[in-house]
Design a protein around this motif. Sequence first.
Motif: not given
Length: 1434
Positions: A119-128
């Motif tokens: 979850y963290y990885h997806n948020i970070e790479t998508s900048n949200f």
Amino acid sequence: MAGLSFCGNNVTKNAYSVDTGMLNNGCFVDALNLVPHVFLLFITFPILFIGWGSQSSKVQIHHNTWLHFPGHNLRWILTFTLLFVHVCEIAEGIMDTNHLHLFMPAFMGFIAATTSVVYYHNIETSNFPKLLLALFIYWVLAFITKSIKLWKFAEYGVGVLHLRFCITALLVVLYGLLMAVEINVIRVRRYVFFANPQKVKPPEDLQDLGVRFLQPFVNLLSKATYWWMNPLIIGAHKRPIELKKIGKLPIAMRALTNYLKLKDAYEDQRNAEDPEKAPSIWRSMYRAFGRPILLSSTFRYLADLLGFAGPLCIYGIVEHLNKKPVKEGSVYFMSSNELLQNTSVLAVLLFLALVLQRTFLQASYYVTIETGINLRGALLAMIYNKILRLSTSNMSMGEMTLGQINNLVAIETNQLMWFLFLCPNLWAMPVQIVMGVILLYYLLGTSALIGASVIVLLAPVQYLIATKLADTQKSTLDQSTERLKKTTEILKGIKLLKLYAWENIFCDSVEDTRGKELTSLRTFALYTSMSIFMNAAIPIAAVLVTFVSHALINKSKPSSSEAFAALALFHILVTPLFLLSTVVRFAVKAMVSLIPLYPVQVNGGFFTWGSNLSTLSDINICIPTGQLTMIVGQVGCGKSSLLLAMLGEMQTLSGKVYWSNKNRYSVGYATQKSWLLNATVEDNITFGSPFNKQRYKTVIDACSLQPDVDLLPFGDQTEIGERGINLSGGQRQRICVARALYQNTNIVFLDDPFSALDIHLSDHLMQEGILKFLQDDKRTVVLVTHKLQYLIHADWIIAMKDGSVLREGTLKDIQTHDVELYEHWKTLMNRQDQELEKIDNCQTALERKTLRRAFYSREAKNQVDDDEEGEMHCQTLVCWQYLSSGGFLMVFLMVFSKLLKHSVMVAIDYWLVCLTLTMCLCGVLLFIILCGAGIALCLITSLTVEFLGLSAATNLHHNLLNKIIHAPIRYPRHLTYQVSTTHLTYQHIPPTLESLTRSTLLCLSAIGVIAFVTPSFLIALIPLAVSFYFIQKYFRVASKDLQDLDDSTQLPLLCHFSETAEGLTTIRAFRHESRFKQKMLELTDTNNTAYLFLSAANRWLEVRTDYLGAVIVLTAAVASIWSSGKSLPSSMVGLGLTYALTVTNYLNWVVRNLADLEVQMAAVKKVNSFLSTESENYEGSMDTTQVPEDWPQHGEIKIQDLCVRYDPLLKPVLKHVNAYINPGQKVGICGRTGSGKSSLSLAFFNMVDVFEGRIIIDGIDICKLPLQTLRSRLSIILQDPVLFSGSIRFNLDPERTCTDDRLWEALEIAQLKNMVKALSGGLDAVVTEGGENFSVGQRQLFCLARAFVRKSSILIMDEATASIDMATENVLQKVVMTAFADRTVVTIAHLVSSILEAEQVLVFSAGQLVECDSAVNLLAQQDSLFSVLVRTHK
């Protein structure tokens, strides 16, 4: 504790009781711990799977790898630790299957932790960042619930002695730290609770679409497993990896960045108090690149420490194999020791320890390789800057040669890079050895110390071998450099060697040097094999001494757990022992590598080339602005030196060269020896200046290059090859002149631009290029020339003699004040006042053929290379050809000894199993015998592999050298063949072959032993084998592509260094240093990119094969545990697990070595294909005894219907030529450029394909003669002067058959006697590489003297006076006429005036003989071509 009940207890009803309070019920507390995990899964799964799209990303970047939240790496490390603790919690809880709540929350916690990081990885790479709030809430809830559980444990007396308490405490700490990380993200990014969120911008590298190397930017898991490489490696199977696909390097890894970092560290050391003290390059390297090396060393320490988990786990598994855990009552709190006595837990721990160990090890390798590449880029930039500041005298006097520069660039910087790669081993090895010995002592007591003493006692021997190896390597390198230098000279002068029949003399010279090199190589092979032997034999000797001493001291057999844990430890100790000698060797090489480059030297005094004797003296000249200045004088008087002195290329002993700032900024300069880039014609002419179509067209026309450009396959976009190898001397020279003309410079220096041009081209260039183009621009032109007829155009004349200015002024001044000099010039000029006749634009058919032939050969070669690339299926055949070249006996010995050695090694370990079961004297004796046989076989295998490689390299080198020398002149002779064969076949292939066979046999024997111990392992082996097959399949394709890219990008880099060193004067004259520096940086970065991707691909493979090896260990351990109850001795389990551990170490080397061998065998295949090309037919149909010893005694030549071509695939260059030359006649051959003159001269020596007609000399058809006989009886002087390094005597008479008187006589005829007498040593005076210590004119005179020494009855002069001034040429013509009065002289002339005295003139046009008569008769015919040539120009 009695009041604390657990769900699942059927004895009492207190399990679900909450009478004493909810929090006092253990089951409720565990259920409470489920809440945060369920909350996180409930919140995150819809977001992850339903998706909130990429529209939410506010910043658009090319790569989806932007990691910008603070504490990123710490979060990943904490999450992985959390996952490991959850695994321990599950293992502890699962021991009691009646109590589900003991492991269910842990299992859910494991899933939640995994989900949190995804979850963290997806948020970070998508900048949200706002969605991180869910994670913050989760960490807070998890921290609270675990804290309640810990509090209740403490309240009921459950303390640190209980595993469950320790695990809970660890979880509280981890959740607290993760909560702190989340708070820090909120504090820095301000995405909630703050009015103004922080705005961030992606790094410049990620905004650049060209940057494809993503290792610095991806998350920790992708970093560790090189997951980001998957698309590239898998995609390579469908489409080859190209340069465009790997893109550019990130800014931090570029050569310029690292050069500035190293330079700053170097300059920071300069001491104001002691400015003379040179800074330490080692200290500079440490300051610039020390931190990543420390990081790498930390990873290496962790990996080494985790490596000892393997033997300890084997000890635990074998020790506790048949013991069942005891449970006390329904509620059971396990201690840590009890958990570690469970064999299943130990098996999982062994697996996790292996995975972690290999991850740290690969991380250590990657960091050091990346740092090494950064260092290499910085050093290359530093070396290049030094080269640009080298004085020309350093090159011309042989103080710094091209070979040394190439060696510095190609080998020495790589040695430093690899030393850096091995650096962490320097401090990791002692720790590894000490830890290993401590654990051995713990297991076996005093006997382990006795075994370890064997290692300690033999360490000095290993060190001695390593240092001897380094010394021998240095000696071998010196011999290799000398052989390479001689081979290079042969390749450059192959035409001359063939024409003089000297190829065998020079071949023997190379073979002599090769013999000395082979002596060094044999010593090197002996020490290498001893090093390999010691590394393989020491563990066997240590095991032997340890177990025999254990039997003697303890009078008992070791337990199976002790024996096999000790055996695994000895296997671990092999690596540091092996690397000890390697690290020492590379350290010595690295010390040798830091050779200082010579700086520019400027001293007071006269102009000199680096000696105390002044080359130029008393120079007082003034070059008038915007006018044409000509410098004239005889050969060797210092004309070219004067230009170089003005350019600052000579050492100034006295006086000064003054330049106005405007003028010195850049000088257009065309050297006497044409220098071209390996680039297109357009790039060579524009030379980095902006392209101006009109200007470019004018320059092309002025230099008569348009017809030549039209003949090229791609016009002016055609690559003209290294050093312009496919162009004639005149074409090369005109391109160099065009470069000088095109540049928008105020001053143009032209050093004898007409020497390689015929009179028509010379006049056109003078009229259109110099007088019109340059003079119209009001540019200052300084022209060195021997063409005195052009003096009438000079605004200012400088006449030189013996290194001084004889006279300067206008032509009128000289006519007035020095009548004698003017009259001397007048007789030489022979000028006519007629207006210059325009040159016929029609180029001859032969010139077209020459150009087409050159490029046809290149395209054909490229086609051959492409075909070779497609035929990779015959690797086994090529490998067999290579091995067989080393001798069948050596191949048999190698294969047999290898198989026998590994069989004995397995037998030793199996017998150890037997000794742990029953100890007897016979068993010990047999163990000793087996160990002795193993040590002996180690010696035999190491010797056979090394000497097989040496034998193969020797045979291949001998065959290749002979093939190169005896191949027809039309075949390209690439120096790379010579280098790759000797360096590759000996330096690379034998160790690769040895490593491949050793790794493969170790893996096969390991799998065989495991399958023998636990046959059920074979079931699991099938999916593992399939996985391994696909991993190696994808890797080998990608590795080969990346290896090819690395090789193909390294060659332009080496060429650029060579081109720069050769063209230093031109580059500095044009002030193009910065452009060439930029090109070097780009080439270095391109090569480093390819190498980094290759390194990352290797790490990709090793991580996967290591993990596969860990799975094999886990599978073997689980299979052993399951089979332990079925009459399987624990000692056999120990043997199986010990062998399973070796698979992890060697599985990746099987694939790596296979890929390396594939690339190396492709090179051997190219060598084999070159060896299969045809040689010249040296035999002839006549026997040598049939040829009279004094043939040709008269010099009569009959040419009958002669048709000649350069290749059967090409059209004829001479068609149906018929001529008769009387004995002793002086014959002149003329015609326009490319009319076939030189082809006829080659036909006399049977150097071209005479497919029709014949040449009869003194009654013998030359095609029937053995080539050696024919060529040794004729003499020729070529247009391009060729001298070899050595002495003047060697250059005149390499066969050593002439007396000194004869040599002096030849020098006197060539006008060189006085000059040679003045040299120290006289006839034995030194000639440097290529004769660079003499002027071009002097070299040509030496070539004339060489021809006179032979005193053949037939002398052919092929435009031999092109680089000689007119006065010397006239003297020579008279000397030739008198010295060769009774001999036949055939002169091929570009100046028609030089053959006006000829008794017979042959005039060629378009490959046909159009006129044949005496010069007088032809001149009498007004419409003859000869008359036209004479009337136009003399």
